[in-house]
Design a protein around this motif. Structure first.
Motif, short mmCIF file in Angstrom:
data_model
loop_
_atom_site.label_atom_id
_atom_site.label_comp_id
_atom_site.label_asym_id
_atom_site.label_seq_id
_atom_site.Cartn_x
_atom_site.Cartn_y
_atom_site.Cartn_z
N TYR A 59 43.55 43.56 40.51
CA TYR A 59 43.31 44.49 39.36
C TYR A 59 43.59 44.34 37.95
O TYR A 59 43.78 45.21 37.34
CB TYR A 59 43.79 45.96 39.91
CG TYR A 59 43.01 46.35 41.24
CD1 TYR A 59 41.80 46.98 41.17
CD2 TYR A 59 43.68 46.39 42.37
CE1 TYR A 59 41.42 47.56 42.53
CE2 TYR A 59 43.05 46.69 43.55
CZ TYR A 59 41.96 47.21 43.54
OH TYR A 59 41.44 47.37 45.00
N ASN A 60 43.89 43.30 37.98
CA ASN A 60 44.81 42.71 36.61
C ASN A 60 45.83 43.88 36.23
O ASN A 60 46.35 43.82 35.11
CB ASN A 60 43.89 42.92 35.43
CG ASN A 60 43.98 42.09 34.04
OD1 ASN A 60 44.79 41.16 34.36
ND2 ASN A 60 43.91 42.61 33.08
N CYS A 115 41.35 46.96 29.83
CA CYS A 115 40.12 46.15 30.55
C CYS A 115 38.98 47.18 29.97
O CYS A 115 37.79 46.38 29.82
CB CYS A 115 40.35 46.65 31.92
SG CYS A 115 41.58 45.41 32.74
N ARG A 118 37.68 46.12 26.69
CA ARG A 118 37.11 44.70 26.30
C ARG A 118 35.91 44.66 27.11
O ARG A 118 35.08 43.37 27.18
CB ARG A 118 38.19 43.85 27.02
CG ARG A 118 39.44 43.52 26.08
CD ARG A 118 40.39 42.99 26.70
NE ARG A 118 41.68 42.47 25.94
CZ ARG A 118 41.74 41.45 25.13
NH1 ARG A 118 40.63 40.82 24.64
NH2 ARG A 118 42.79 41.48 24.18
N ALA A 120 35.58 44.76 30.49
CA ALA A 120 35.81 44.00 31.78
C ALA A 120 35.86 45.10 32.86
O ALA A 120 35.24 44.58 33.95
CB ALA A 120 37.17 43.28 31.94
#
Ligand SMILES: Cc1cc2nc3c(=O)[nH]c(=O)nc-3n(C[C@H](O)[C@H](O)[C@H](O)COP(=O)(O)O)c2cc1C
Length: 229
Positions: A59-60, A115, A118, A120
């Motif tokens: 999940y970053n 996220c 950006r 994402a």
């Protein structure tokens, strides 16, 4: 970190001797037994840290944290908690890879917002997305999950150092509680691994070899060992 950061390594930025190709870095990296004390420039340390920061994570969430020890007395303190391992004071830099057990939750809002900003992940229902991600991680052993991530980052860092012409030594030989005590880290921090960076003293240790692919890799089913082409 710049969104379009394509230049990580100082020697590349400076147009100096260039960097070692990844294939050579993978093949030539050795766990360094002794270091000669040559100082590592700050920009190299920073590039190594950025390479770690660029590692992938579930999940970053990026649960890794890095304590950079350059001061001699700090490395001496760490050595006391690491079976008196000489590399720790020989190398000019030792990075302690650690993870506060709930550090990743504290930075989760920042991670999810970035996220989404950006593009994402979808920007709707961010809080719900985050809560689902946290709940999923908590179905696993969080200790194992933290270890997994710090080691992925360390792998990026070792190869980044090698690409820039520096030697490394990963270490698991330490007592986590003693490291916490010597370095005044909070009790809920997982101390995961150490990474010494510098220049090797003497020749590299011989390549110790690796198990063949037919032992470690399988083709569609674990009954069928990978057949080398
Ligand atoms: C997670 C990890 C922990 C390690 N811990 C130590 C250690 O505490 N002391 C040490 O001398 N070497 C340590 N090593 C180095 C290994 O012995 C070495 O990577 C292995 O023998 C393969 O050699 P190579 O890295 O030169 O290919 C460690 C390596 C890894 C990946």
């Amino acid at each position: 970190m710049p969104a379009n950061s394509t230049q990580l390594f100082p020697s590349f930025r400076a147009g100096a001797n260039g960097v070692k190709p990844l294939e050579r870095a993978i093949l030539e990296r050795r766990a360094t037994p002794h270091f000669d004390g040559t100082p590592v420039p700050d920009e190299v340390i920073e590039a190594v840290l950025l390479a770690g920061a660029h590692a992938p994570s579930g999940y970053n969430f990026q649960p890794w944290r890095f304590l950079v020890l350059r001061a001699e007395d700090r490395r001496a303190a760490l050595r006391r908690a690491a079976y008196d391992e000489a590399k720790i004071t020989e190398a000019p830099v030792v990075i302690v890879g650690f993870a506060p057990s709930d550090g990743w939750k504290k930075t989760a809002d920042e991670v999810f917002a970035e996220c989404a900003r950006r593009g994402a992940i979808p920007s709707q229902n961010l809080d719900q997305q985050k809560q689902q991600a946290v709940a999923f991680v908590e179905t696993m052993s969080v200790t194992a999950w933290l270890n997994r991530h710090v080691m992925i980052a360390f792998t990026h860092m070792m190869l980044a150092a090698e690409v820039m012409g520096w030697d490394t030594a990963p270490m698991e030989g330490f007592k986590p509680a003693a490291v916490r005590s010597e370095l005044a880290l909070p009790y809920d921090v997982e101390v995961i691994a150490l990474l010494a960076i510098g220049r090797a003293k003497g020749p590299d240790r011989a390549f110790p070899g690796r198990l063949p692919l037919k032992t470690i890799a399988f083709d569609n089913t674990v009954d069928r060992p990978w057949a080398v082409a």
